[in-house]
Design an enzyme around this catalytic site. Structure first.
Site, PDB file in Angstrom:
ATOM      1  N   HIS A   1       0.812  -1.222   0.000  1.00  0.00           N
ATOM      2  CA  HIS A   1       0.000   0.000   0.000  1.00  0.00           C
ATOM      3  C   HIS A   1       0.848   1.276   0.000  1.00  0.00           C
ATOM      4  O   HIS A   1       0.619   2.188  -0.786  1.00  0.00           O
ATOM      5  CB  HIS A   1      -0.944   0.003   1.194  1.00  0.00           C
ATOM      6  CG  HIS A   1      -1.805  -1.204   1.216  1.00  0.00           C
ATOM      7  ND1 HIS A   1      -2.521  -1.604   0.115  1.00  0.00           N
ATOM      8  CD2 HIS A   1      -2.038  -2.125   2.170  1.00  0.00           C
ATOM      9  CE1 HIS A   1      -3.165  -2.717   0.399  1.00  0.00           C
ATOM     10  NE2 HIS A   1      -2.883  -3.059   1.640  1.00  0.00           N
TER      11      HIS A   1
ATOM     12  N   CYS B   1      -6.694  -6.836   4.258  1.00  0.00           N
ATOM     13  CA  CYS B   1      -7.964  -6.669   4.976  1.00  0.00           C
ATOM     14  C   CYS B   1      -9.089  -7.484   4.334  1.00  0.00           C
ATOM     15  O   CYS B   1     -10.138  -7.677   4.936  1.00  0.00           O
ATOM     16  CB  CYS B   1      -8.340  -5.202   5.057  1.00  0.00           C
ATOM     17  SG  CYS B   1      -7.847  -4.266   3.640  1.00  0.00           S
TER      18      CYS B   1
ATOM     19  N   ALA C   1       7.514   5.042   4.833  1.00  0.00           N
ATOM     20  CA  ALA C   1       6.069   5.145   5.046  1.00  0.00           C
ATOM     21  C   ALA C   1       5.478   3.768   5.318  1.00  0.00           C
ATOM     22  O   ALA C   1       6.074   2.747   4.980  1.00  0.00           O
ATOM     23  CB  ALA C   1       5.414   5.741   3.786  1.00  0.00           C
TER      24      ALA C   1
HETATM   25  C1  LIG Z   1      -5.307 -10.008   7.880  1.00  0.00           C
HETATM   26  C2  LIG Z   1      -5.084  -8.521   7.899  1.00  0.00           C
HETATM   27  C3  LIG Z   1      -6.168  -7.664   7.914  1.00  0.00           C
HETATM   28  C4  LIG Z   1      -5.986  -6.284   7.941  1.00  0.00           C
HETATM   29  N1  LIG Z   1      -7.070  -5.467   7.943  1.00  0.00           N
HETATM   30  C5  LIG Z   1      -6.895  -4.120   7.912  1.00  0.00           C
HETATM   31  C6  LIG Z   1      -8.023  -3.244   7.845  1.00  0.00           C
HETATM   32  O1  LIG Z   1      -9.182  -3.698   7.818  1.00  0.00           O
HETATM   33  N2  LIG Z   1      -7.798  -1.910   7.828  1.00  0.00           N
HETATM   34  C7  LIG Z   1      -6.537  -1.383   7.840  1.00  0.00           C
HETATM   35  O2  LIG Z   1      -6.388  -0.166   7.807  1.00  0.00           O
HETATM   36  N3  LIG Z   1      -5.446  -2.194   7.896  1.00  0.00           N
HETATM   37  C8  LIG Z   1      -5.598  -3.537   7.928  1.00  0.00           C
HETATM   38  N4  LIG Z   1      -4.497  -4.365   7.965  1.00  0.00           N
HETATM   39  C9  LIG Z   1      -3.143  -3.774   8.015  1.00  0.00           C
HETATM   40  C10 LIG Z   1      -2.615  -3.457   6.621  1.00  0.00           C
HETATM   41  O3  LIG Z   1      -2.702  -4.562   5.795  1.00  0.00           O
HETATM   42  C11 LIG Z   1      -1.161  -2.994   6.722  1.00  0.00           C
HETATM   43  O4  LIG Z   1      -1.113  -1.883   7.572  1.00  0.00           O
HETATM   44  C12 LIG Z   1      -0.632  -2.633   5.340  1.00  0.00           C
HETATM   45  O5  LIG Z   1      -0.523  -3.786   4.556  1.00  0.00           O
HETATM   46  C13 LIG Z   1       0.709  -1.944   5.420  1.00  0.00           C
HETATM   47  O6  LIG Z   1       1.119  -1.636   4.128  1.00  0.00           O
HETATM   48  P1  LIG Z   1       2.646  -1.386   3.784  1.00  0.00           P
HETATM   49  O7  LIG Z   1       2.713  -1.062   2.341  1.00  0.00           O
HETATM   50  O8  LIG Z   1       3.239  -0.418   4.733  1.00  0.00           O
HETATM   51  O9  LIG Z   1       3.414  -2.750   4.126  1.00  0.00           O
HETATM   52  P2  LIG Z   1       3.190  -4.262   3.763  1.00  0.00           P
HETATM   53  O10 LIG Z   1       1.780  -4.544   3.418  1.00  0.00           O
HETATM   54  O11 LIG Z   1       3.810  -5.041   4.880  1.00  0.00           O
HETATM   55  O12 LIG Z   1       4.047  -4.459   2.430  1.00  0.00           O
HETATM   56  C14 LIG Z   1       5.430  -4.326   2.396  1.00  0.00           C
HETATM   57  C15 LIG Z   1       5.943  -4.867   1.081  1.00  0.00           C
HETATM   58  O13 LIG Z   1       7.366  -4.728   1.033  1.00  0.00           O
HETATM   59  C16 LIG Z   1       7.945  -5.886   0.440  1.00  0.00           C
HETATM   60  N5  LIG Z   1       9.323  -6.003   0.909  1.00  0.00           N
HETATM   61  C17 LIG Z   1       9.749  -6.013   2.203  1.00  0.00           C
HETATM   62  N6  LIG Z   1      11.095  -6.090   2.246  1.00  0.00           N
HETATM   63  C18 LIG Z   1      11.531  -6.116   0.963  1.00  0.00           C
HETATM   64  C19 LIG Z   1      12.829  -6.193   0.377  1.00  0.00           C
HETATM   65  N7  LIG Z   1      13.929  -6.250   1.102  1.00  0.00           N
HETATM   66  N8  LIG Z   1      12.919  -6.216  -0.981  1.00  0.00           N
HETATM   67  C20 LIG Z   1      11.789  -6.144  -1.732  1.00  0.00           C
HETATM   68  N9  LIG Z   1      10.533  -6.076  -1.230  1.00  0.00           N
HETATM   69  C21 LIG Z   1      10.421  -6.057   0.107  1.00  0.00           C
HETATM   70  C22 LIG Z   1       7.039  -7.017   0.948  1.00  0.00           C
HETATM   71  O14 LIG Z   1       7.135  -8.161   0.125  1.00  0.00           O
HETATM   72  C23 LIG Z   1       5.661  -6.356   0.905  1.00  0.00           C
HETATM   73  O15 LIG Z   1       5.021  -6.561  -0.316  1.00  0.00           O
HETATM   74  C24 LIG Z   1      -4.664  -5.749   7.956  1.00  0.00           C
HETATM   75  C25 LIG Z   1      -3.568  -6.621   7.933  1.00  0.00           C
HETATM   76  C26 LIG Z   1      -3.761  -7.997   7.900  1.00  0.00           C
HETATM   77  C27 LIG Z   1      -2.573  -8.902   7.871  1.00  0.00           C
END
Ligand SMILES: Cc1cc2nc3c(=O)[nH]c(=O)nc-3n(C[C@H](O)[C@H](O)[C@H](O)COP(=O)(O)OP(=O)(O)OC[C@H]3O[C@@H](n4cnc5c(N)ncnc54)[C@H](O)[C@@H]3O)c2cc1C
Length: 450
Positions: free
Chosen positions: A10, A42, A279
């Site tokens: 995200h 989610c 972020a």
């Molecule tokens: C089951 C579940 C339900 C949820 N429900 C909700 C909800 O209803 N509402 C809400 O607001 N939030 C919800 N969340 C939380 C939400 O999903 C997370 O806050 C969100 O995914 C965070 O996004 P992000 O992009 O910061 O990180 P992440 O989703 O953790 O993505 C990080 C990405 O970075 C990649 N990555 C990491 N390290 C490396 C590397 N060294 N090289 C290349 N790629 C890398 C990973 O593969 C991943 O794709 C939920 C989470 C889960 C697990």
């Protein structure tokens, strides 16, 4: 300018879209370990319940779509960033298909590597039949295992644990929810609300084992045996959901980190290295109710922060407003929504607070139907400022939680809530809206205490 984005769910997707919307010619290299981007975790509970049949519908972007946003964008899927040298502005990247490792430089870096599920120190946690729940692969594996399972144990009664418990109680499974020392959803709601949640789960056949801690998993071909501090429980599969931790090792000792290993950023999503922005789940952000940084891993925060990182990396100065960690959960025919601090967390943070609980039907009793809303308001006793709220009802109270979130952000008081102008129409509320009444209950309580 050459911008590298590490991680593309995200926060990463939002950052890339923002950069290319503002400056389409920018050279952007996106590195993502997975073979997909933008998975909405989610939606996992909806998929497991069968409400959304296809996991593929949980993706809202793909690599080709991002690359189409500008002539100089490359999305390197299935590429793992192995190391970052911030001083040299250099990344070591592995193409996970060919195993080839190469080096790339950047002018600016956006770190959106997110989080991993916390793996608690439970013996046997890596055995088959014991699952974690974070990404699309986890969802697929759980769905496959659940097909032949009769009994499912959920370990951890937080947001995800309760959501999965609810989902599997719709699918004909026997569900056992084991939740350590805290009340259910203790990060989000106070015990008086948690009791409602526990009752709701029990009414739908879920067995909840509160104040019971899982210590050990043993598995055989069909079962998982869970030794807790109270008894031995048996299920066909277990899903462990005890929270998330930031994935930030690549920047260890290179940028300022918080005690919980989240990246410290300023209001502009910039780390202590001016050329590195971060972020989403990798960072901690300003939590308005306490006025301090807090780790708040939510998709809502990730998209907002990602967008800001994308804007600010180009030199803009758009500030993050902070968060109230506003969230909602469907529980059968009811909704639980909350924002800000619970009374318990506020007390732990050292704030002088009180809380009031107020229940009333949302609209007049003369209407063909009505239903109660249970509301709880947490406020500072010194300033009367609202710092948290929880709402539970069959009525859709999600937008009311959003309103209370704005009030917390704007430092409104219980007196503001008691008298703020709100509409009246018998279809929707009473002459005093239920939020006004919640504010008035708090005012009465606060005045009695004074
Ligand atoms: C089951 C579940 C339900 C949820 N429900 C909700 C909800 O209803 N509402 C809400 O607001 N939030 C919800 N969340 C939380 C939400 O999903 C997370 O806050 C969100 O995914 C965070 O996004 P992000 O992009 O910061 O990180 P992440 O989703 O953790 O993505 C990080 C990405 O970075 C990649 N990555 C990491 N390290 C490396 C590397 N060294 N090289 C290349 N790629 C890398 C990973 O593969 C991943 O794709 C939920 C989470 C889960 C697990």
């Amino acid at each position: 300018m050459r911008i590298a984005v590490v991680g593309c769910t995200h926060a990463g997707t939002a950052a890339v879209r923002e950069i290319l919307s503002a400056a389409p010619a920018t050279q952007v290299d996106v590195y993502e370990r997975r073979t997909d981007i933008s998975f909405l975790s989610c939606g996992i509970a909806l998929y497991l319940e069968g409400l959304v049949p296809k996991l593929e519908s949980m993706f809202y972007a793909d690599a080709a779509g991002l690359e189409a946003l500008g002539p100089n964008v490359t999305v390197h899927l299935h590429h793992d960033v192995l190391a970052i040298d911030a001083a040299a502005h250099r990344l070591d990247v592995q193409d996970m298909t060919t195993r080839h490792i190469y080096t790339r430089t950047y002018d600016k870096l956006i770190m959106t590597t997110g989080s991993y599920p916390v793996v608690p120190p439970i013996q046997g946690i890596s055995q088959p039949r014991v699952f974690m729940c974070k990404n699309a692969d986890d969802a697929t594996a759980i769905k496959a295992a659940a097909k032949t399972a009769k009994t499912i144990a959920i370990v951890g009664g937080g947001y995800i644990g309760v959501e999965l418990t609810e989902a599997f109680s719709h699918t004909g499974h026997e569900v056992l929810l084991i939740n350590g020392v805290h009340a259910l959803l203790s990060h989000y709601i106070d015990p008086v609300m948690a009791t409602q949640v526990a009752q709701e789960l029990a009414a739908h056949g879920v067995v909840t084992r509160l104040t019971e801690t899982a210590l050990k998993f043993d598995t055989d071909a069909h079962h998982v045996y869970i030794t807790t501090d109270v008894a031995e429980r048996v299920a066909d599969i277990a899903i462990v959901c005890v929270g998330f931790q930031p994935m930030t090792e690549l920047l260890d000792d290179q940028v300022a980190m918080n005690a919980d290993h989240s990246i410290h950023v300023n209001d502009y999503m910039q780390t202590s290295d001016p050329d590195i922005f971060a972020a989403g789940d990798a960072v901690a952000v300003h939590f308005n109710p306490t006025g301090t940084d807090a780790y708040t891993p939510l998709a809502t925060n990730a998209v907002r922060q990602g967008k800001l990182a994308g804007l600010n990396v180009l030199g803009k100065r758009v500030k993050y407003m902070g968060t109230q960690a506003t969230s909602a959960l469907r529980l059968y025919d009811k909704t639980l929504a909350c924002t800000g601090l619970t009374e318990t967390r506020a007390q732990k943070a050292g704030l002088p607070v009180a809380a009031v609980t107020f229940t009333d039907n949302y609209r007049p009793e003369f209407m063909p139907t009505t239903t109660p809303i249970m509301g709880r308001l947490v406020y500072r006793t010194d300033t009367r400022q609202i710092v948290g709220a929880q709402l539970f009802s069959q009525y859709d109270i999600t937008q009311s939680a959003n309103l209370l979130s704005v009030m917390i952000q704007n430092k409104n008081t219980i007196d503001d809530l008691a008298y703020v102008d709100m509409l009246f129409n018998p279809h929707y509320d009473k002459p005093w809206n239920y939020l006004n009444l919640l504010g008035q209950a708090a005012v009465t309580q606060a005045d009695q205490r004074a």
